[in-house]
Design a protein around this motif. Structure first.
Motif, PDB file in Angstrom:
ATOM      1  N   THR A  14     -28.159 -23.523  15.562  1.00  0.00           N
ATOM      2  CA  THR A  14     -28.502 -24.544  15.898  1.00  0.00           C
ATOM      3  C   THR A  14     -29.823 -25.463  14.506  1.00  0.00           C
ATOM      4  N   GLU A  39     -36.109 -20.609   6.966  1.00  0.00           N
ATOM      5  CA  GLU A  39     -35.903 -19.256   7.503  1.00  0.00           C
ATOM      6  C   GLU A  39     -36.414 -17.874   7.608  1.00  0.00           C
ATOM      7  N   LYS A  47     -28.382 -15.332  15.492  1.00  0.00           N
ATOM      8  CA  LYS A  47     -27.357 -14.268  16.703  1.00  0.00           C
ATOM      9  C   LYS A  47     -25.627 -14.414  16.130  1.00  0.00           C
ATOM     10  N   ASP A  63     -19.924 -13.247  19.927  1.00  0.00           N
ATOM     11  CA  ASP A  63     -18.598 -12.828  19.556  1.00  0.00           C
ATOM     12  C   ASP A  63     -17.401 -14.398  19.423  1.00  0.00           C
ATOM     13  N   SER A  64     -17.622 -15.463  20.223  1.00  0.00           N
ATOM     14  CA  SER A  64     -16.671 -16.388  20.373  1.00  0.00           C
ATOM     15  C   SER A  64     -17.433 -17.650  20.806  1.00  0.00           C
ATOM     16  N   VAL A 252     -42.298 -19.019   9.127  1.00  0.00           N
ATOM     17  CA  VAL A 252     -43.211 -20.562   9.614  1.00  0.00           C
ATOM     18  C   VAL A 252     -44.046 -19.768  10.265  1.00  0.00           C
ATOM     19  N   VAL A 444     -27.916 -21.394  25.630  1.00  0.00           N
ATOM     20  CA  VAL A 444     -27.443 -20.283  25.156  1.00  0.00           C
ATOM     21  C   VAL A 444     -26.133 -20.100  24.637  1.00  0.00           C
ATOM     22  N   ILE A 446     -23.168 -20.945  21.685  1.00  0.00           N
ATOM     23  CA  ILE A 446     -23.680 -21.661  20.840  1.00  0.00           C
ATOM     24  C   ILE A 446     -22.468 -23.160  20.373  1.00  0.00           C
TER      25      ILE A 446
HETATM   26  P1  FAD Z   1     -31.057 -18.195  16.383  1.00  0.00           P
HETATM   27  O1  FAD Z   1     -29.910 -17.500  16.658  1.00  0.00           O
HETATM   28  O2  FAD Z   1     -31.634 -16.607  17.452  1.00  0.00           O
HETATM   29  O3  FAD Z   1     -31.782 -18.369  15.373  1.00  0.00           O
HETATM   30  C1  FAD Z   1     -33.541 -18.820  15.232  1.00  0.00           C
HETATM   31  C2  FAD Z   1     -33.629 -18.335  14.156  1.00  0.00           C
HETATM   32  O4  FAD Z   1     -34.700 -18.931  13.352  1.00  0.00           O
HETATM   33  C3  FAD Z   1     -33.084 -16.757  13.219  1.00  0.00           C
HETATM   34  O5  FAD Z   1     -32.484 -16.813  12.066  1.00  0.00           O
HETATM   35  C4  FAD Z   1     -34.353 -16.156  12.932  1.00  0.00           C
HETATM   36  O6  FAD Z   1     -34.811 -15.354  11.727  1.00  0.00           O
HETATM   37  C5  FAD Z   1     -35.250 -17.642  12.885  1.00  0.00           C
HETATM   38  N1  FAD Z   1     -36.769 -17.651  13.015  1.00  0.00           N
HETATM   39  C6  FAD Z   1     -37.846 -16.798  13.881  1.00  0.00           C
HETATM   40  N2  FAD Z   1     -39.004 -17.214  13.994  1.00  0.00           N
HETATM   41  C7  FAD Z   1     -39.028 -18.012  13.121  1.00  0.00           C
HETATM   42  C8  FAD Z   1     -40.522 -18.230  11.475  1.00  0.00           C
HETATM   43  N3  FAD Z   1     -41.433 -18.082  12.142  1.00  0.00           N
HETATM   44  N4  FAD Z   1     -40.115 -19.245  10.786  1.00  0.00           N
HETATM   45  C9  FAD Z   1     -39.217 -19.362  10.431  1.00  0.00           C
HETATM   46  N5  FAD Z   1     -37.828 -18.531  10.986  1.00  0.00           N
HETATM   47  C10 FAD Z   1     -37.638 -18.043  12.324  1.00  0.00           C
HETATM   48  N6  FAD Z   1     -23.117 -17.034  22.779  1.00  0.00           N
HETATM   49  C11 FAD Z   1     -22.119 -17.853  22.634  1.00  0.00           C
HETATM   50  O7  FAD Z   1     -21.567 -19.081  22.939  1.00  0.00           O
HETATM   51  N7  FAD Z   1     -20.614 -16.912  22.132  1.00  0.00           N
HETATM   52  C12 FAD Z   1     -20.604 -15.664  22.286  1.00  0.00           C
HETATM   53  O8  FAD Z   1     -19.529 -14.832  22.699  1.00  0.00           O
HETATM   54  C13 FAD Z   1     -22.192 -14.735  23.083  1.00  0.00           C
HETATM   55  N8  FAD Z   1     -22.758 -13.136  22.466  1.00  0.00           N
HETATM   56  C14 FAD Z   1     -23.969 -13.538  22.230  1.00  0.00           C
HETATM   57  C15 FAD Z   1     -23.790 -11.713  22.116  1.00  0.00           C
HETATM   58  C16 FAD Z   1     -25.456 -11.429  21.506  1.00  0.00           C
HETATM   59  C17 FAD Z   1     -25.559  -9.903  21.457  1.00  0.00           C
HETATM   60  C18 FAD Z   1     -26.128 -12.521  21.232  1.00  0.00           C
HETATM   61  C19 FAD Z   1     -27.493 -12.061  21.324  1.00  0.00           C
HETATM   62  C20 FAD Z   1     -26.128 -14.060  21.598  1.00  0.00           C
HETATM   63  C21 FAD Z   1     -25.060 -14.093  22.130  1.00  0.00           C
HETATM   64  N9  FAD Z   1     -24.227 -15.338  22.793  1.00  0.00           N
HETATM   65  C22 FAD Z   1     -23.395 -16.100  22.656  1.00  0.00           C
HETATM   66  C23 FAD Z   1     -25.655 -16.895  22.521  1.00  0.00           C
HETATM   67  C24 FAD Z   1     -26.242 -17.396  21.081  1.00  0.00           C
HETATM   68  O9  FAD Z   1     -25.289 -16.844  20.157  1.00  0.00           O
HETATM   69  C25 FAD Z   1     -26.669 -18.011  20.722  1.00  0.00           C
HETATM   70  O10 FAD Z   1     -27.961 -18.272  21.965  1.00  0.00           O
HETATM   71  C26 FAD Z   1     -27.212 -18.847  19.633  1.00  0.00           C
HETATM   72  O11 FAD Z   1     -26.266 -18.050  18.763  1.00  0.00           O
HETATM   73  C27 FAD Z   1     -28.640 -19.009  19.751  1.00  0.00           C
HETATM   74  O12 FAD Z   1     -28.751 -19.855  18.052  1.00  0.00           O
HETATM   75  P2  FAD Z   1     -29.875 -20.516  17.610  1.00  0.00           P
HETATM   76  O13 FAD Z   1     -30.011 -20.825  15.686  1.00  0.00           O
HETATM   77  O14 FAD Z   1     -30.512 -21.433  18.713  1.00  0.00           O
HETATM   78  O15 FAD Z   1     -31.071 -19.093  17.432  1.00  0.00           O
END
Ligand code: FAD
Length: 466
Positions: A14, A39, A47, A63-64, A252, A444, A446
């Motif tokens: 995101t 970050e 994730k 995974d995809s 942060v 949730v 991607i």
């Molecule tokens: P995140 O990837 O959680 O990123 C948030 C970031 O914020 C992290 O890097 C963290 O370190 C950072 N952060 C946290 N607190 C702070 C702070 N205070 N200050 C600065 N940085 C901070 N989705 C699919 O579409 N297909 C799949 O196959 C799939 N499989 C999955 C398998 C697993 C095991 C998991 C856990 C999730 C899966 N998902 C899948 C869901 C998807 O991967 C996630 O919903 C998506 O990647 C989340 O992205 P995000 O950027 O919102 O959050």
């Protein structure tokens, strides 16, 4: 010229997509702003985390991506990654119910039958369970209501057996949650709308979800990744960002509202002055970040579950009872602790060296969270024991990779949409220029996260230009 700063918090998909779309808009409109992405950890991707080992490409997290949702494909094309895309191998998948593997019935949507014939022929549900499920065709619709649990609607329409044996194993896997607590309107609002409109989910799905085209050749898989794994999209986004956009290893701590915007305070003591902020971190981080503002406190009570996956590499000869297919999910009423198993070498053949097999299993049901904390060796043995109940594996894995994701899967519990809308409404009044995006909010998957990032960018640009 001194440029004002827009801060993005979190470097998962995101945050990275938001930074990309924001810099693109700034360039196109020639706006006087710069972007900083903060970050907490020493890597971006969150994730999404691909590991390469001994010729295997192993996804530790996601995974995809699902190809049907446009924001993902659009970004991939824009980044010039189309030639890197790979589609999953299609094949039979299974549901394990009370120790027995059953073929996933055809003509169903997320386990909900759409065609009666295949449902009646399936061995997943007893004759009594089938009769109960088919009452959906005649049962009166439920009352209009703002939200309810996904489980309550499904159990009311189909009874427990179909739900427990077929629907729950598929749905709860997506959200790593309990369908009896999950918000219907935040996960499958179309089920509510179909019930209200057609008085039956079976009739509604028949009317609205087209059957896949009949082809003689192989249909392309519904999911995609990249030749080098999902990390490819993360690396490409980083490459496209302006130099010095990303600040790693910086947590942060909190954000203070000032007359001229916001002070973003980092754990190092540094302060970034921002005119606008996009948060993309998990919901649990928000009450502390904005501790001056009580309206974010309810996020402290929104649960987040834990899961772990265990990827195990074998020589193919070690798998004596090879099953034709791509994997299986496990029903809660089975005596298994794994919740799902992917035969990765069949789903993504190019990610496994010739002659090898890669099996990836999940643990961490809503009511079995402690399994995630078991020591590595115990976890591998537990997974192997479960696998050997269905497949005959005669050797220890050549290596195994355990990935634990603790308190990280946001639970969209009943009332989720209302809770989010309320927080956004309060933020628009008390925190102008601050926007919340990411997997804790509107999806949730991607592609949903990418979509939210793009929307937040539009909001930031509108805010700064008015
Ligand atoms: P995140 O990837 O959680 O990123 C948030 C970031 O914020 C992290 O890097 C963290 O370190 C950072 N952060 C946290 N607190 C702070 C702070 N205070 N200050 C600065 N940085 C901070 N989705 C699919 O579409 N297909 C799949 O196959 C799939 N499989 C999955 C398998 C697993 C095991 C998991 C856990 C999730 C899966 N998902 C899948 C869901 C998807 O991967 C996630 O919903 C998506 O990647 C989340 O992205 P995000 O950027 O919102 O959050």
């Amino acid at each position: 010229m001194n440029k004002q700063t827009i801060v993005i918090i979190g470097g998962g998909i995101t945050g990275l997509s938001a930074a990309y779309y924001l810099q693109k808009a700034i360039r196109e409109k020639d706006l006087p702003y710069q972007v900083r992405l903060v970050e907490a950890s020493s890597r971006v991707g969150g994730k999404i985390n691909t590991l390469k080992r001994d010729g295997f490409i192993i996804e530790r997290g996601a995974d995809s991506m699902i190809a049907r949702k446009k924001p993902g494909v659009k970004l991939v094309e824009e980044l010039g990654l189309k030639d890197e895309m790979i589609r999953n191998g299609t094949g039979q998948s299974y549901i394990l119910v009370q120790g027995k593997l059953h073929k996933m019935p055809k003509g169903a949507f997320m386990g909900v039958p759409k065609q009666i014939g295949p449902f009646l022929r399936s061995g997943l549900v007893s004759p009594t369970g089938k009769i109960r499920a088919l009452l959906d065709l005649v049962k009166a619709k439920g009352p209009e209501q703002p939200d309810q649990s996904l489980g309550s609607l499904l159990r009311r329409r189909f009874g427990n057996e179909l739900v427990d044996n077929e629907i729950e194993p598929l749905l709860s896997g997506i959200y790593s949650g309990d369908i009896d607590e999950m918000s219907l309107m935040a996960t499958f609002p179309n089920f509510y709308q179909l019930e209200q409109k057609y008085g039956s989910l079976i009739k509604g799905l028949k009317q609205t979800v087209p059957n896949p085209p009949k082809t003689t050749g192989k249909t392309p898989g519904a999911f995609f990744s990249f030749k080098d794994g999902l990390q490819t999209i993360v690396d490409k986004l980083v490459e496209k960002l302006d130099e010095n956009t990303i600040l790693l290893d910086s947590i942060v701590d909190h954000i203070e509202k000032k007359d001229t915007g916001y002070h973003v305070l980092l754990d190092s003591g540094d302060v970034i002055k921002a005119v606008s902020v996009i948060t993309t971190t998990p919901h649990q981080t928000l009450p502390k970040m904005f501790s001056q503002f009580n309206f974010l406190k309810p996020f402290d009570d929104v649960p987040a579950s834990s899961v772990a996956n265990v990827a195990m590499a074998f020589d193919q000869s070690a798998i004596k009872q090879d099953i034709d297919g791509t994997g299986f999910v496990v029903s809660r009423n089975s005596d298994f602790r794994i919740t799902a198993c992917t035969w990765t070498h069949k789903k993504w053949p190019s990610c496994t060296p010739e002659g090898k097999a890669l099996i990836r299993c999940y643990v961490g049901r809503p009511h079995d969270q402690e399994v995630v904390d078991l020591p590595d060796e115990e976890l591998v043995q537990l997974v192997l024991n479960d696998l050997n109940k269905t497949m005959n594996i005669t050797a220890e894995p050549e290596f195994s990779v355990i990935s634990r994701w603790k308190n990280i899967m946001p639970q969209y519990t009943v009332g989720h949409i209302e809770r989010i809308e309320k927080a956004r409404q309060e933020a628009s009044e008390q925190l102008p220029g601050v926007y919340f995006a990411g997997s804790s909010f509107e999806g949730v998957g991607i592609p949903d996260c990418i979509d939210q990032a793009e929307k937040a960018v539009h909001q930031v640009i509108d805010f700064l230009q008015t």
